[in-house]
Design a protein around this motif. Structure first.
Motif, mmCIF file in Angstrom:
data_model
loop_
_atom_site.group_PDB
_atom_site.id
_atom_site.type_symbol
_atom_site.label_atom_id
_atom_site.label_comp_id
_atom_site.label_asym_id
_atom_site.label_seq_id
_atom_site.Cartn_x
_atom_site.Cartn_y
_atom_site.Cartn_z
ATOM 1 N N GLU A 62 0.864 -1.700 -0.017
ATOM 2 C CA GLU A 62 0.286 -0.144 -0.334
ATOM 3 C C GLU A 62 0.442 1.256 -0.079
ATOM 4 O O GLU A 62 1.773 1.334 1.113
ATOM 5 C CB GLU A 62 -1.074 -0.062 1.220
ATOM 6 C CG GLU A 62 -1.738 1.109 1.328
ATOM 7 C CD GLU A 62 -2.960 0.786 2.418
ATOM 8 O OE1 GLU A 62 -3.491 1.648 1.894
ATOM 9 O OE2 GLU A 62 -2.441 0.051 3.406
ATOM 10 N N GLY A 63 0.511 2.243 -0.755
ATOM 11 C CA GLY A 63 0.765 3.473 -1.231
ATOM 12 C C GLY A 63 -0.517 4.578 -1.319
ATOM 13 O O GLY A 63 -1.424 4.501 -1.256
ATOM 14 N N LEU A 64 0.517 5.890 -1.235
ATOM 15 C CA LEU A 64 -0.850 6.376 -0.951
ATOM 16 C C LEU A 64 -1.263 6.750 -2.795
ATOM 17 O O LEU A 64 -1.078 7.282 -3.911
ATOM 18 C CB LEU A 64 0.255 8.245 -1.267
ATOM 19 C CG LEU A 64 -0.016 9.997 -1.376
ATOM 20 C CD1 LEU A 64 -1.641 9.477 -0.293
ATOM 21 C CD2 LEU A 64 0.505 10.803 -1.199
ATOM 22 N N GLY A 65 -2.893 6.653 -2.151
ATOM 23 C CA GLY A 65 -3.485 6.429 -3.256
ATOM 24 C C GLY A 65 -4.066 5.404 -3.994
ATOM 25 O O GLY A 65 -5.039 4.918 -4.806
ATOM 26 N N TRP A 66 -3.336 4.079 -3.322
ATOM 27 C CA TRP A 66 -3.295 2.817 -3.852
ATOM 28 C C TRP A 66 -2.928 1.813 -3.606
ATOM 29 O O TRP A 66 -2.662 1.934 -2.048
ATOM 30 C CB TRP A 66 -1.949 2.657 -5.096
ATOM 31 C CG TRP A 66 -0.652 2.539 -4.813
ATOM 32 C CD1 TRP A 66 0.503 3.758 -4.937
ATOM 33 C CD2 TRP A 66 0.257 1.263 -4.422
ATOM 34 N NE1 TRP A 66 0.973 3.993 -4.056
ATOM 35 C CE2 TRP A 66 1.407 2.046 -3.502
ATOM 36 C CE3 TRP A 66 -0.142 0.116 -4.667
ATOM 37 C CZ2 TRP A 66 2.702 1.677 -3.350
ATOM 38 C CZ3 TRP A 66 0.848 -0.463 -3.736
ATOM 39 C CH2 TRP A 66 1.803 -0.227 -3.449
ATOM 40 N N LEU A 67 -3.264 0.220 -3.535
ATOM 41 C CA LEU A 67 -3.469 -0.679 -2.775
ATOM 42 C C LEU A 67 -3.253 -1.909 -3.512
ATOM 43 O O LEU A 67 -4.062 -2.095 -4.405
ATOM 44 C CB LEU A 67 -5.096 -0.905 -1.497
ATOM 45 C CG LEU A 67 -4.059 -1.731 -0.986
ATOM 46 C CD1 LEU A 67 -4.979 -2.167 0.752
ATOM 47 C CD2 LEU A 67 -5.069 -3.439 -0.855
ATOM 48 N N ARG A 68 -2.402 -3.475 -3.389
ATOM 49 C CA ARG A 68 -2.138 -3.831 -4.503
ATOM 50 C C ARG A 68 -2.707 -5.058 -3.770
ATOM 51 O O ARG A 68 -1.616 -5.314 -2.363
ATOM 52 C CB ARG A 68 -1.483 -4.389 -4.933
ATOM 53 C CG ARG A 68 -1.702 -3.219 -6.021
ATOM 54 C CD ARG A 68 -0.496 -3.358 -7.374
ATOM 55 N NE ARG A 68 -0.528 -2.723 -8.292
ATOM 56 C CZ ARG A 68 -0.056 -2.819 -9.617
ATOM 57 N NH1 ARG A 68 0.754 -3.814 -9.945
ATOM 58 N NH2 ARG A 68 -0.275 -2.560 -10.452
ATOM 59 N N ARG A 69 -3.365 -6.270 -3.766
ATOM 60 C CA ARG A 69 -2.834 -7.276 -3.132
ATOM 61 C C ARG A 69 -2.346 -8.976 -3.893
ATOM 62 O O ARG A 69 -2.955 -9.071 -4.857
ATOM 63 C CB ARG A 69 -4.224 -8.042 -2.167
ATOM 64 C CG ARG A 69 -4.595 -7.179 -1.231
ATOM 65 C CD ARG A 69 -5.646 -7.391 -0.483
ATOM 66 N NE ARG A 69 -6.042 -6.700 1.070
ATOM 67 C CZ ARG A 69 -7.053 -6.152 0.881
ATOM 68 N NH1 ARG A 69 -7.825 -6.234 -0.790
ATOM 69 N NH2 ARG A 69 -7.885 -4.948 1.188
ATOM 70 N N VAL A 70 -1.683 -9.853 -3.400
ATOM 71 C CA VAL A 70 -1.451 -10.931 -4.068
ATOM 72 C C VAL A 70 -1.179 -12.203 -3.063
ATOM 73 O O VAL A 70 -0.672 -11.923 -2.313
ATOM 74 C CB VAL A 70 0.030 -11.126 -5.061
ATOM 75 C CG1 VAL A 70 1.227 -10.886 -3.816
ATOM 76 C CG2 VAL A 70 0.001 -12.108 -5.696
ATOM 77 N N THR A 71 -1.874 -13.173 -3.417
ATOM 78 C CA THR A 71 -1.650 -14.433 -2.576
ATOM 79 C C THR A 71 -1.717 -15.906 -3.608
ATOM 80 O O THR A 71 -1.764 -16.086 -4.512
ATOM 81 C CB THR A 71 -3.141 -14.763 -2.259
ATOM 82 O OG1 THR A 71 -3.671 -13.626 -1.043
ATOM 83 C CG2 THR A 71 -3.282 -16.681 -1.331
#
Length: 206
Positions: A62-71
């Motif tokens: 996560e950072g300013l203005g974005w979020l990502r996930r992976v499993t």
């Protein structure tokens, strides 16, 4: 989680803390922070079999203005990869003068079929996985192991297969090589990284 390890990054401003239980394989959850290429925080959870083959890794960046996930989950010799994304990481990267990130995950999990280990970029903890799985502490020096890992790139969480070579250099030291890069890593008696030249050093409580 009965153990805690903290590393300070030496390649950029950043750190990693992990809480772990290695009594029966490895169960761990950790947090990484760094400012390169843009400020980001990543949280992960990791589970292995008793012989330290990775079965599941979940990462959220996560950072300013974005979020990502992976499993990533491994069962019956195959990896299943799922992803989620909010906001626009590429816009943040471009605004800071960097190139765009790859898409999170992979469009072909079968490319990871040979991987028994996951490597999370910038994390010293994940170097412990092949050291334990290959039982390198019990081997003589100069035995090289060529392996394929599922390499998770931070901060974008793209997952790619990568070939790596681990070579024991005697008690408490292993040589890591990938492509043209090499590093002689110092380990403690339990196989965890104490010093990874050019990446991180462990900070022990005083």
């Amino acid at each position: 989680m009965p153990k805690s390890i903290f590393w300070s990054r030496t390649d950029t401003a950043g750190s990693e803390q992990v809480l772990l239980d290695d009594g029966h394989g490895l169960a761990a959850r950790g947090t990484l922070l760094a400012v390169d290429p843009i400020p980001w925080t990543a949280r992960y959870q990791l589970t292995t079999t008793p012989d330290w083959a990775t079965t599941r890794v979940e990462v959220e960046a996560e950072g300013l203005g974005w979020l990502r996930r992976v499993t990533l989950e491994r069962a019956a010799g195959r990896w299943r990869v799922t992803t989620a994304e909010q906001g626009d990481l590429d816009a943040a990267l471009v605004a800071a003068g960097h190139r765009r990130a790859g898409l999170p995950g992979t469009d072909d999990p079968d490319r990871l079929a040979d991987a028994l280990d996951v490597d999370l970029s910038g994390s010293p903890l994940f170097n412990t996985l092949p050291v334990h799985r290959l039982r390198m502490a019990a081997e003589p020096a100069d035995v090289a192991h060529r392996i394929t890992v599922a390499w998770v790139l931070l901060p974008g969480l793209e997952v790619v297969p990568a070939e790596q070579i681990y070579t024991g250099l005697g008690p408490g030291r292993v040589r890591f090589a990938s492509g043209t890069f090499t590093a002689d890593i110092d380990l403690d008696d339990s196989g965890y990284v104490v010093r990874y030249p050019g990446l991180a050093e462990r900070i022990d409580p005083r």
